[in-house]
Design a protein around this motif. Structure first.
Motif, PDB file in Angstrom:
ATOM      1  N   LYS A 495       0.869  -1.179   0.000  1.00  0.00           N
ATOM      2  CA  LYS A 495       0.000   0.000   0.000  1.00  0.00           C
ATOM      3  C   LYS A 495       0.901   1.222   0.000  1.00  0.00           C
ATOM      4  O   LYS A 495       1.894   1.262   0.719  1.00  0.00           O
ATOM      5  CB  LYS A 495      -0.883  -0.021   1.250  1.00  0.00           C
ATOM      6  CG  LYS A 495      -2.017   0.982   1.217  1.00  0.00           C
ATOM      7  CD  LYS A 495      -2.971   0.768   2.363  1.00  0.00           C
ATOM      8  CE  LYS A 495      -2.299   1.225   3.631  1.00  0.00           C
ATOM      9  NZ  LYS A 495      -3.064   1.140   4.833  1.00  0.00           N
ATOM     10  N   ASN A 497       1.578   5.452   0.206  1.00  0.00           N
ATOM     11  CA  ASN A 497       1.037   6.769   0.539  1.00  0.00           C
ATOM     12  C   ASN A 497       1.194   7.659  -0.693  1.00  0.00           C
ATOM     13  O   ASN A 497       1.773   7.241  -1.709  1.00  0.00           O
ATOM     14  CB  ASN A 497       1.716   7.345   1.796  1.00  0.00           C
ATOM     15  CG  ASN A 497       3.216   7.557   1.593  1.00  0.00           C
ATOM     16  OD1 ASN A 497       3.679   7.829   0.476  1.00  0.00           O
ATOM     17  ND2 ASN A 497       3.976   7.421   2.669  1.00  0.00           N
ATOM     18  N   GLN A 500       4.781   8.184  -1.988  1.00  0.00           N
ATOM     19  CA  GLN A 500       5.300   6.973  -2.647  1.00  0.00           C
ATOM     20  C   GLN A 500       4.636   6.777  -4.009  1.00  0.00           C
ATOM     21  O   GLN A 500       5.275   6.374  -4.983  1.00  0.00           O
ATOM     22  CB  GLN A 500       5.037   5.750  -1.760  1.00  0.00           C
ATOM     23  CG  GLN A 500       5.917   5.708  -0.512  1.00  0.00           C
ATOM     24  CD  GLN A 500       5.454   4.646   0.470  1.00  0.00           C
ATOM     25  OE1 GLN A 500       4.260   4.346   0.574  1.00  0.00           O
ATOM     26  NE2 GLN A 500       6.399   4.075   1.201  1.00  0.00           N
ATOM     27  N   LYS A 552      -5.903  12.992  -4.133  1.00  0.00           N
ATOM     28  CA  LYS A 552      -6.111  13.600  -2.823  1.00  0.00           C
ATOM     29  C   LYS A 552      -7.565  14.038  -2.667  1.00  0.00           C
ATOM     30  O   LYS A 552      -8.219  13.698  -1.682  1.00  0.00           O
ATOM     31  CB  LYS A 552      -5.180  14.808  -2.666  1.00  0.00           C
ATOM     32  CG  LYS A 552      -4.621  14.944  -1.268  1.00  0.00           C
ATOM     33  CD  LYS A 552      -3.349  15.752  -1.288  1.00  0.00           C
ATOM     34  CE  LYS A 552      -3.535  17.085  -0.589  1.00  0.00           C
ATOM     35  NZ  LYS A 552      -2.350  17.934  -0.738  1.00  0.00           N
ATOM     36  N   THR A 557      -7.085   5.292  -2.852  1.00  0.00           N
ATOM     37  CA  THR A 557      -5.972   4.556  -2.248  1.00  0.00           C
ATOM     38  C   THR A 557      -5.099   3.980  -3.357  1.00  0.00           C
ATOM     39  O   THR A 557      -5.614   3.449  -4.344  1.00  0.00           O
ATOM     40  CB  THR A 557      -6.507   3.386  -1.393  1.00  0.00           C
ATOM     41  OG1 THR A 557      -7.507   3.900  -0.516  1.00  0.00           O
ATOM     42  CG2 THR A 557      -5.391   2.740  -0.580  1.00  0.00           C
ATOM     43  N   GLU A 607       4.382  -0.254   2.807  1.00  0.00           N
ATOM     44  CA  GLU A 607       3.472  -0.904   3.752  1.00  0.00           C
ATOM     45  C   GLU A 607       3.038  -2.206   3.096  1.00  0.00           C
ATOM     46  O   GLU A 607       2.324  -2.193   2.096  1.00  0.00           O
ATOM     47  CB  GLU A 607       2.240  -0.026   3.973  1.00  0.00           C
ATOM     48  CG  GLU A 607       2.543   1.335   4.543  1.00  0.00           C
ATOM     49  CD  GLU A 607       2.384   1.365   6.057  1.00  0.00           C
ATOM     50  OE1 GLU A 607       2.002   0.327   6.639  1.00  0.00           O
ATOM     51  OE2 GLU A 607       2.652   2.422   6.645  1.00  0.00           O
TER      52      GLU A 607
END
Ligand code: ATP
Ligand code: OAA
Ligand code: CA
Ligand code: MN
Length: 616
Positions: A495, A497, A500, A552, A557, A607
């Motif tokens: 996952k 952010n 990234q 954003k 996601t 992650e």
């Protein structure tokens, strides 16, 4: 009891002869049909014609005119306006084909030059007949070229294009699944090093030039030299194919494209890949926004400035034109138009994306970014979700739209078990490029890479049963970055952010697998900005900034999914099984992966989930 011609009964009265003569009468000449149960060889219905030519003329019914004739309206008036409309259309095509250095080009005629008229002639009928109205450009300096006819095969149907391909193009065959197998010639992938973009006062400032950029410059004059070469080549032929179609399912940002090409293969490919206009839309098509001149069978002239090979794919944004010389690989047209969209859309604050896109039953949209061969088509084609598109999309203020009207699937090692929807989409109407098949049964062997690794199928999106038509959807919920890692470095899923995500989007790591680009024979680590640097026109940060802003504001996601090798590199380990990747993708869609526990990897700080709940 009469024996007659085999109509015996058992004599118990349960069967009676129809009325009429008991003994069959042998008739010659003017025997009428259906005159009472006479059974002889000629008794079947006969055709009402006196010549074979007449018989053949019965076979084809005239197509409905593109201009609907009003019920009760004056038929004569409607017929005239249809002819008028076709004349305007031919004028427009003639303008597209006109040489810019000679005052007159060939006479443009509609229809197949090989098709005989009722009188047996093959020369075009002047001034009459809707299928052969003629347009000849203003006369000026006469050259031989201005005395010849160029027949225009305009928006032919797949069936007509099959016939053209099979009759005239070597290497065209119908495979046992009904698809049209074609050969793209010496080039079986795109040639990014032969792409040129005209650098003028406007593009100088607007486009991304220099190191790392896919835009290799050429000047306006050289473009015109290549354009003339392509137009002259096309005009030297007896016939050319013209496709008038659309790009982009978002009606407000639809682009009209015209593709002039020399091969039925190219025309059918674009018929499948672009959005197909309805008859009514075609009627009011008018002037295209962008035109491709595909003279791929003819090389560029290497004495021409900026040319480094006999292949040249040239984009001129000011003229809204693209010229193709020296490559017949059809993907150049598709990706050439994508480059155009990568220029036009950001100007309208719309983000253009090299991504697949699908939508769940609840309206949750996922984007699949990835370089060529990473799995956009394979993974966006998901039996449990609606397919919006497999390769090129726009993300606007209101949601996503597919740019294309078809899909372009890799078919190396394709299997019915692993990719049933793509398998079933390969049927009548589909173009199968560079595949190998049994010479007798015409069964395709998808494992055979004798021609190329990059075998492809191009089919209209509605060949996928759960395609979402129109191909638009709401804002994406998940953004999946696909990387085909040949070096066993990336975990199967992580996952990301936003920072990234931007890092990966701008660097666009993957291993280029053999095939789609000329000369790539084994996996090579590649960093391709925006997961498709070969097609972007502006600096990568322009697209990245728009993506960050959109993700954003929509709370999307991002995930990094490795569809390559894990725990051992290419040649040592195996590629991650498609079924396993699908399970990961399912867990992303369902939301279960979002709820998993995560640990941070030491090197990249990814992650990664500690376990994946596998459903089904
Ligand atoms: N784990 C996996 N995930 C996805 N695809 C896989 C996997 N393993 C093998 N493949 C194969 O990799 C290929 C992916 O090709 P696909 O057509 O989906 O690429 P693409 O991203 O659409 O590329 P392009 O932009 O060139 O069309 C297919 O041949 C597929 O069968
Ligand atoms: O353009 C092609 O030939 C195929 C394709 O989709 C890509 O390379 O991204
Ligand atoms: Ca694809
Ligand atoms: Mn692609």
């Amino acid at each position: 009891m009469s024996g007659g011609n085999g109509n015996a009964t058992n004599g118990d009265g349960g069967f009676s002869f129809p009325k009429g003569p008991v003994m069959p009468k042998i008739t010659t000449g003017a025997a009428k049909r259906g005159n009472g149960g006479v059974c002889h060889d000629d008794s079947g219905p006969t055709v009402n014609v006196s010549t074979i030519d007449e018989l053949h003329s019965l076979q084809k019914k005239r197509s409905a005119p593109t201009t609907p004739i009003n019920q009760g309206g004056a038929a004569a008036f409607a017929a005239v306006s249809e002819e008028e409309r076709q004349k305007i259309q031919l004028q427009s095509i003639s303008a597209s084909l006109a040489s810019l250095t000679r005052e007159s080009g060939p006479k443009v005629v509609r229809g197949d030059p090989a098709e005989k008229k009722a009188d047996g002639s093959t020369t075009p009928a002047y001034a009459h007949g809707q299928h052969h109205s003629i347009f000849s450009p203003a006369t000026g300096a006469v050259s031989d070229s201005s005395l010849k006819f160029t027949h225009v095969l305009y928006n032919l149907s797949p069936a007509e294009l099959y016939e053209q391909a099979i009759k005239y193009e070597k290497g065209s065959f119908i495979t046992s699944n009904g698809a049209l197998a074609t050969l793209s010639g010496a080039k079986t992938g795109r040639a990014p090093r032969d792409k040129r973009v005209v650098r003028d006062a406007t593009t100088e400032d607007e486009l991304w030039w220099g190191k790392g950029s896919p835009n290799i410059e050429m000047d306006e004059h050289t473009f015109m030299v290549n354009r003339e070469r392509a137009v002259d080549y096309l005009n030297s032929l007896d016939k050319v194919f013209v496709n008038d179609q659309y790009l982009n399912w978002d009606p407000e940002n639809r682009i009209k494209v015209r593709i002039v090409s020399a091969r039925a293969y190219h025309s059918l490919f674009m018929h499948n890949m672009c959005i197909r206009p309805t008859q009514e839309e075609l009627e009011s098509f008018g002037t295209p926004d962008f035109t491709i001149y595909n003279a791929g069978q003819f090389p560029c002239n290497r004495y021409t400035h900026y040319m480094t090979s006999s292949t040249s794919v040239d984009l001129n944004l000011a003229r809204r034109e693209m010229v193709i010389l020296g490559t017949q690989y059809a993907g150049e047209m598709k990706k050439g138009l994508f480059s155009v969209m990568h220029y036009l859309m950001p100007k309208r604050r719309i983000l253009s994306l090299h991504s697949g896109c699908n939508m769940g039953k609840d309206g949750d949209v996922a984007l699949f970014f990835g370089l060529s061969g990473t799995g956009k088509t394979t993974l966006s084609t998901d039996h449990n979700r609606y397919l919006i598109g497999d390769d090129e999309h726009c993300w606007t203020e209101t949601g996503v739209s597919n740019i294309e009207g078809g899909c372009y699937a890799k078919c190396v090692d394709l299997s019915r078990e692993k990719e049933p929807d793509i398998w079933n989409a390969i049927k009548f109407g589909t173009v199968l490029e560079n595949v190998v098949f049994d010479e007798h049964t015409r069964e395709v062997d998808y494992t055979d890479k004798s021609v190329t690794e990059n075998t492809r199928a191009a089919y209209p999106i509605e060949f996928i049963p759960n395609a979402k038509i129109p191909c638009v959807g709401p804002h994406p919920k998940n953004v999946i970055l696909l990387a085909c890692d040949a070096f066993g470095v990336l975990p199967p899923v992580s996952k990301l952010n936003l920072a990234q995500t931007m890092y990966h989007f701008i660097s666009g790591y993957t291993a280029l697998v053999a095939g789609t680009e000329d000369g790539i024979k084994e996996p090579t680590a590649t960093f391709s900005a925006c997961f498709g640097a070969a097609f972007i026109m502006l600096h990568p940060t322009k697209y990245a900034a728009m993506l960050a802003e959109k993700m954003k504001s929509q709370g999307a996601t991002a995930w990094l999914v490795n569809t390559g090798w894990s725990g051992g590199s290419y040649g040592v380990g195996n590629r991650i099984k498609l079924a396993y990747t699908r399970k990961i993708i399912d867990a992303i869609h369902s939301g279960s992966l979002l709820k998993a526990n995560y640990k941070k990897t030491e090197i990249f700080g990814f992650e990664i989930p500690t376990e994946i709940e596998v459903v089904g």
